[in-house]
Design a protein around this motif. Sequence first.
Motif, PDB file in Angstrom:
ATOM      1  N   ASN A 131      -1.893  11.994  -7.869  1.00  0.00           N
ATOM      2  CA  ASN A 131      -1.271  10.771  -8.357  1.00  0.00           C
ATOM      3  C   ASN A 131      -0.695  10.002  -7.173  1.00  0.00           C
ATOM      4  N   PHE A 132      -0.920   8.711  -7.178  1.00  0.00           N
ATOM      5  CA  PHE A 132      -0.577   7.928  -5.996  1.00  0.00           C
ATOM      6  C   PHE A 132      -0.084   6.564  -6.448  1.00  0.00           C
ATOM      7  N   GLY A 133       1.151   6.219  -6.083  1.00  0.00           N
ATOM      8  CA  GLY A 133       1.707   4.933  -6.478  1.00  0.00           C
ATOM      9  C   GLY A 133       1.476   3.863  -5.426  1.00  0.00           C
ATOM     10  N   PHE A 134       1.690   2.616  -5.823  1.00  0.00           N
ATOM     11  CA  PHE A 134       1.542   1.508  -4.881  1.00  0.00           C
ATOM     12  C   PHE A 134       2.570   1.606  -3.756  1.00  0.00           C
ATOM     13  N   GLU A 135       3.747   2.157  -4.080  1.00  0.00           N
ATOM     14  CA  GLU A 135       4.776   2.311  -3.058  1.00  0.00           C
ATOM     15  C   GLU A 135       4.315   3.265  -1.956  1.00  0.00           C
ATOM     16  N   ALA A 136       3.544   4.283  -2.337  1.00  0.00           N
ATOM     17  CA  ALA A 136       3.048   5.233  -1.340  1.00  0.00           C
ATOM     18  C   ALA A 136       2.068   4.549  -0.389  1.00  0.00           C
ATOM     19  N   ILE A 137       1.269   3.630  -0.922  1.00  0.00           N
ATOM     20  CA  ILE A 137       0.348   2.888  -0.056  1.00  0.00           C
ATOM     21  C   ILE A 137       1.131   2.089   0.974  1.00  0.00           C
ATOM     22  N   SER A 176      -6.975  -7.694  -9.427  1.00  0.00           N
ATOM     23  CA  SER A 176      -5.677  -8.245  -9.850  1.00  0.00           C
ATOM     24  C   SER A 176      -4.604  -7.163  -9.885  1.00  0.00           C
ATOM     25  N   ASP A 177      -4.984  -5.930 -10.250  1.00  0.00           N
ATOM     26  CA  ASP A 177      -4.000  -4.838 -10.273  1.00  0.00           C
ATOM     27  C   ASP A 177      -3.648  -4.365  -8.862  1.00  0.00           C
ATOM     28  N   MET A 178      -4.650  -4.307  -7.995  1.00  0.00           N
ATOM     29  CA  MET A 178      -4.413  -3.796  -6.642  1.00  0.00           C
ATOM     30  C   MET A 178      -3.647  -4.795  -5.769  1.00  0.00           C
ATOM     31  N   GLU A 179      -3.966  -6.054  -5.885  1.00  0.00           N
ATOM     32  CA  GLU A 179      -3.385  -7.037  -4.971  1.00  0.00           C
ATOM     33  C   GLU A 179      -2.074  -7.584  -5.537  1.00  0.00           C
ATOM     34  N   ASN A 180      -1.120  -6.647  -5.696  1.00  0.00           N
ATOM     35  CA  ASN A 180       0.208  -6.998  -6.203  1.00  0.00           C
ATOM     36  C   ASN A 180       1.160  -7.240  -5.023  1.00  0.00           C
ATOM     37  N   ASP A 181       2.409  -7.539  -5.340  1.00  0.00           N
ATOM     38  CA  ASP A 181       3.372  -7.890  -4.282  1.00  0.00           C
ATOM     39  C   ASP A 181       3.628  -6.735  -3.322  1.00  0.00           C
ATOM     40  N   ILE A 182       3.471  -5.494  -3.796  1.00  0.00           N
ATOM     41  CA  ILE A 182       3.704  -4.335  -2.919  1.00  0.00           C
ATOM     42  C   ILE A 182       2.546  -4.167  -1.943  1.00  0.00           C
ATOM     43  N   VAL A 183       1.331  -4.159  -2.465  1.00  0.00           N
ATOM     44  CA  VAL A 183       0.156  -3.937  -1.623  1.00  0.00           C
ATOM     45  C   VAL A 183      -0.042  -5.102  -0.650  1.00  0.00           C
ATOM     46  N   LYS A 184       0.386  -6.294  -1.042  1.00  0.00           N
ATOM     47  CA  LYS A 184       0.231  -7.446  -0.151  1.00  0.00           C
ATOM     48  C   LYS A 184       1.034  -7.322   1.137  1.00  0.00           C
ATOM     49  N   GLN A 185       1.954  -6.385   1.179  1.00  0.00           N
ATOM     50  CA  GLN A 185       2.761  -6.174   2.392  1.00  0.00           C
ATOM     51  C   GLN A 185       2.074  -5.247   3.399  1.00  0.00           C
ATOM     52  N   THR A 186       0.958  -4.632   2.997  1.00  0.00           N
ATOM     53  CA  THR A 186       0.293  -3.656   3.865  1.00  0.00           C
ATOM     54  C   THR A 186      -0.577  -4.341   4.919  1.00  0.00           C
ATOM     55  N   THR A 187      -0.818  -3.604   6.001  1.00  0.00           N
ATOM     56  CA  THR A 187      -1.705  -4.100   7.061  1.00  0.00           C
ATOM     57  C   THR A 187      -3.119  -4.303   6.523  1.00  0.00           C
ATOM     58  N   ALA A 188      -3.551  -3.409   5.650  1.00  0.00           N
ATOM     59  CA  ALA A 188      -4.910  -3.505   5.102  1.00  0.00           C
ATOM     60  C   ALA A 188      -5.103  -4.823   4.373  1.00  0.00           C
ATOM     61  N   TYR A 189      -4.126  -5.228   3.579  1.00  0.00           N
ATOM     62  CA  TYR A 189      -4.246  -6.492   2.855  1.00  0.00           C
ATOM     63  C   TYR A 189      -4.188  -7.679   3.811  1.00  0.00           C
ATOM     64  N   LYS A 190      -3.231  -7.667   4.718  1.00  0.00           N
ATOM     65  CA  LYS A 190      -3.044  -8.793   5.632  1.00  0.00           C
ATOM     66  C   LYS A 190      -4.274  -9.017   6.512  1.00  0.00           C
ATOM     67  N   ASP A 191      -4.962  -7.921   6.876  1.00  0.00           N
ATOM     68  CA  ASP A 191      -6.148  -8.023   7.733  1.00  0.00           C
ATOM     69  C   ASP A 191      -7.448  -8.087   6.928  1.00  0.00           C
ATOM     70  N   ASN A 244       0.985   2.616   4.823  1.00  0.00           N
ATOM     71  CA  ASN A 244       0.560   1.373   5.463  1.00  0.00           C
ATOM     72  C   ASN A 244      -0.748   1.533   6.252  1.00  0.00           C
ATOM     73  N   PRO A 245      -1.853   1.842   5.582  1.00  0.00           N
ATOM     74  CA  PRO A 245      -3.128   2.055   6.289  1.00  0.00           C
ATOM     75  C   PRO A 245      -3.715   0.750   6.833  1.00  0.00           C
ATOM     76  N   GLN A 246      -4.473   0.891   7.907  1.00  0.00           N
ATOM     77  CA  GLN A 246      -5.196  -0.269   8.433  1.00  0.00           C
ATOM     78  C   GLN A 246      -6.391  -0.619   7.542  1.00  0.00           C
ATOM     79  N   VAL A 247      -6.994   0.425   6.956  1.00  0.00           N
ATOM     80  CA  VAL A 247      -8.110   0.233   6.028  1.00  0.00           C
ATOM     81  C   VAL A 247      -7.787   0.970   4.739  1.00  0.00           C
ATOM     82  N   LEU A 248      -7.974   0.285   3.613  1.00  0.00           N
ATOM     83  CA  LEU A 248      -7.742   0.900   2.308  1.00  0.00           C
ATOM     84  C   LEU A 248      -9.033   0.843   1.501  1.00  0.00           C
TER      85      LEU A 248
END
Length: 341
Positions: free
Chosen positions: A262-268, A293-308, A272-276
């Motif tokens: 089990n893995f939450g968005f907070e754990a991602i 739409s579920d993955m690209e939430n406010d939490i995941v948008k803070q990760t390096t993977a999303y930003k890059d 903070n992976p470079q590639v998800l």
Amino acid sequence: MKNFKLLTLMLAMLVFVLAACNSNNESTDSNTSSEAEPSNETETTQEGYPLTISSTISQSESEEAGTILFEDVTLEKMPEKIVVFDYGFLDTLDTLGVEGIVGVPQDSQLPEHLTKYSSDDYVNVGTLKEPLFEDIAEIQPDVIFISGRQSVFYEQLKEITPNVIFVGATQDDYWNTFLKSVDIAGQIFGKEAEAQEHVAEIEAAIEEIKELSGQFDNTLVTMYNEGKLSGFSTNSRYGYIYDIYGFVPVTEDIESSSHGSNFGFEAILEFNPQVLFVIDRTAAIGDVSNIESDMENDIVKQTTAYKDNRIVYLDGPLWYLGGGGLQSELAKIQEILNELK
């Protein structure tokens, strides 16, 4: 004069008897020659048989059935009626142009490149987890190929035919068991050379993806399922992304299981992976997926993977159901290369 006529008659009878004997001998020799020298067509068809085949693994463990031992199978001739429960092995047979496939589990989601097997030209033998035993028995198959999801039905399937062969790739030795499954197909259907050509193509693609994976410091593999996430590290179902492709896991402290931990968005965000990588299980089982739409939430948008722009959504049916085949193994590598290059 009477003696002369008698002698002439006896000589004529002797000639007749000798001619008849010679004719019989020629006929016998001809029949013997025909029986001793079978036609070239028969020799070609039966070349290499009887053939004894071992499964890709010797045993498996199941909560329902305990320890399942897979016996060697001796085939007296090349199978002409084939039932395939493993989509990866179906992929390999399809790639090699093997004829005789008559039964496929059509009630599970076939990968896109195998959808031709959902037609009425093939008998539906159920789902990957629920075989239709009576329908399979009606086919009277020469061989049944299975993998992990059907292993609990091993003994029941053997009641239909003793020629049940486990051809699945395993998470603890994925590459070698995949290669063994390809070898099984090559041996049974006389396609060894063609199989090795395709393996060489995959190995070349692996070298290419290793060059790409070396550009990133850390990576995380996850699975999406109706809004929930699972995580995978090494020694897991998708451990080959790290072990074979060369991507560095963001952590190795993830419980190993077939469906991940089990893995939450907070754990991602914490890792903070470079590639998800995100495998879409929801789409794999045929349900409507809201993965992006579920993955690209406010939490995941803070990760390096999303930003890059390195969140890679992987094809669900291909990765969840269709791996372990000559086409699918190459397609998986190509999908990653296309997304990250």
